[in-house]
Write a protein that holds these residues in place. Structure first.
Motif, mmCIF file in Angstrom:
data_model
loop_
_atom_site.group_PDB
_atom_site.id
_atom_site.type_symbol
_atom_site.label_atom_id
_atom_site.label_comp_id
_atom_site.label_asym_id
_atom_site.label_seq_id
_atom_site.Cartn_x
_atom_site.Cartn_y
_atom_site.Cartn_z
ATOM 1 N N GLY A 1 3.493 7.710 7.088
ATOM 2 C CA GLY A 1 3.984 7.223 5.805
ATOM 3 C C GLY A 1 3.448 7.969 4.599
ATOM 4 N N ILE A 2 2.353 8.720 4.741
ATOM 5 C CA ILE A 2 1.858 9.574 3.651
ATOM 6 C C ILE A 2 1.570 10.992 4.165
ATOM 7 N N ALA A 3 2.308 11.406 5.205
ATOM 8 C CA ALA A 3 1.983 12.695 5.847
ATOM 9 C C ALA A 3 3.132 13.701 5.850
ATOM 10 N N GLY B 1 0.824 -1.207 0.000
ATOM 11 C CA GLY B 1 0.000 0.000 0.000
ATOM 12 C C GLY B 1 0.854 1.250 0.000
ATOM 13 N N TYR B 2 1.890 1.260 0.828
ATOM 14 C CA TYR B 2 2.792 2.415 0.881
ATOM 15 C C TYR B 2 3.617 2.522 -0.392
ATOM 16 N N ALA C 1 3.288 -8.707 6.752
ATOM 17 C CA ALA C 1 3.624 -7.320 6.418
ATOM 18 C C ALA C 1 5.074 -7.021 6.790
ATOM 19 N N GLU C 2 5.490 -7.506 7.943
ATOM 20 C CA GLU C 2 6.886 -7.309 8.361
ATOM 21 C C GLU C 2 7.839 -8.073 7.434
ATOM 22 N N GLU C 3 7.440 -9.264 7.000
ATOM 23 C CA GLU C 3 8.286 -10.055 6.096
ATOM 24 C C GLU C 3 8.485 -9.350 4.757
ATOM 25 N N ARG C 4 7.471 -8.582 4.338
ATOM 26 C CA ARG C 4 7.580 -7.869 3.058
ATOM 27 C C ARG C 4 8.149 -6.465 3.216
ATOM 28 N N GLY C 5 8.598 -6.117 4.417
ATOM 29 C CA GLY C 5 9.305 -4.847 4.606
ATOM 30 C C GLY C 5 8.440 -3.653 4.932
ATOM 31 N N GLN C 6 7.566 -3.794 5.930
ATOM 32 C CA GLN C 6 6.690 -2.683 6.311
ATOM 33 C C GLN C 6 7.482 -1.439 6.716
ATOM 34 N N GLY C 7 8.479 -1.638 7.582
ATOM 35 C CA GLY C 7 9.275 -0.497 8.058
ATOM 36 C C GLY C 7 10.033 0.183 6.929
ATOM 37 N N GLU C 8 10.609 -0.612 6.047
ATOM 38 C CA GLU C 8 11.363 -0.045 4.922
ATOM 39 C C GLU C 8 10.467 0.749 3.990
ATOM 40 N N ALA C 9 9.261 0.226 3.735
ATOM 41 C CA ALA C 9 8.338 0.903 2.828
ATOM 42 C C ALA C 9 7.936 2.272 3.371
#
Length: 315
Positions: free
Chosen positions: A204-206, A133-134, A166-174
């Motif tokens: 993340g979008i602000a 999403g991000y 979500a963490e496995e796909r890189g939530q923090g990095e995104a």
């Protein structure tokens, strides 16, 4: 849906309906009594909503009848073309975006979308985006930059999705990449918190030239319930947590963390959605007109300076 503090107002409105019904059935003139009761209701509303606690504003921000991102976009634009996918994993339904025409000006809208019923909420993952999403949001913002189109983000999320996948796909990095890239966008960026603004999921979008909050919204690193569960091991202290977090639009504006507050109709955005959408549209057009006069390099410098001035750093 009535909130606890709205019960006295609802009781008076019930009496008003009974009085009007009685007058219609009996033919008795009760205009003076009706006018007096209407004045009393209006005064009670003004007093109630002018003295809301922080927790009560949190409750208003979550009202299920409030307009959501797509409601605002569809209400403000004459044409909207939604774009999908992050071109890597998939299309996150909790994050929506696309080109919209705002009084003849093309704008890229991006925002979190909740649902109006149980089925929609599940479909939209309750407004909690995954990494894709991000990444979709960033793809759309970079597309807007390519075509020199301003970006408007509408924020309403209880947080980024906290699942293992979500963490496995890189939530923090995104989210971190979005923060970095949004600082450098050459086009005007306006961010509006229209409901809940929780943690990195909102941030993340602000990142924008102007960050605005609707009157009955909140913006914080953590929700009152989560804060209460960490500090007191219980959700029972969420009201105290809300007071300590100072998370309302007024608090954020006083602290210099947002640039302005958009007034809501008396009783909240859900009481007059069309009026709220019109008010936000007017605010966006005015802000875009102001930002369009500033050269891109100056906007980027001001954006960086604004966020760099927040908080205190001790070495």
């Amino acid at each position: 849906m009535l909130l606890d503090f709205e019960q006295p107002i609802a009781a008076l409105e019930g009496k008003l309906l009974e009085m009007q019904k009685l007058a219609d059935e009996s033919g008795v003139d009760v205009n003076e009594a009706v006018a007096a009761l209407q004045a009393k209701i209006k005064a009670l509303k003004k007093e109630t909503y002018a003295n809301l606690t922080r927790w009560q504003r949190v409750q208003l921000s979550r009202h299920p009848d409030r307009p959501y991102t797509l409601d605002y976009i569809e209400g403000m634009t004459s044409t909207f073309v939604e774009l999908h996918g992050d071109r890597t994993v998939g299309d996150d339904k909790a994050m929506v975006g696309g080109f919209g025409e705002l009084d003849g000006q093309t704008v890229m809208f991006v925002g979190q979308q909740k649902g109006h019923n149980t089925k929609q909420r599940q479909y939209r993952n309750f407004g909690m985006p995954n990494p894709e999403g991000y990444r979709k949001a960033l793809r759309l913002m970079k597309l807007a930059e390519k075509f020199n189109v301003p970006v408007v983000t509408l924020i309403d999320t209880p947080g980024a999705f906290p699942g293992l996948e979500a963490e496995e796909r890189g939530q923090g990095e995104a989210i971190a990449r979005n923060l970095k890239e949004m600082f450098m966008l050459k086009v005007p960026v306006i961010c509006v918190i229209i409901g809940e603004g929780a943690s990195g999921g909102a941030l993340g979008i602000a990142i924008g030239d102007r960050v605005l909050m609707l009157e009955n919204t909140w913006y914080s690193v953590i929700s009152p319930e989560s804060c209460s569960s960490i500090l007191w091991r219980s959700w029972d202290y969420k009201e105290q947590a809300a007071e300590a977090l100072r998370l309302t639009a007024i608090d954020m504006h006083r602290a210099g963390l947002v640039d302005g507050i958009v007034k809501e109709p008396l009783g909240g955005a859900h009481t007059a959605p069309e009026q709220m959408i019109s008010t936000l549209k007017t605010t966006l057009l005015k802000t875009l007109k102001e930002l369009n006069t500033i050269p891109a390099e100056d906007r980027i410098s001001q954006r960086i300076d604004k966020f760099s001035a927040m908080g205190v750093v001790v070495e």
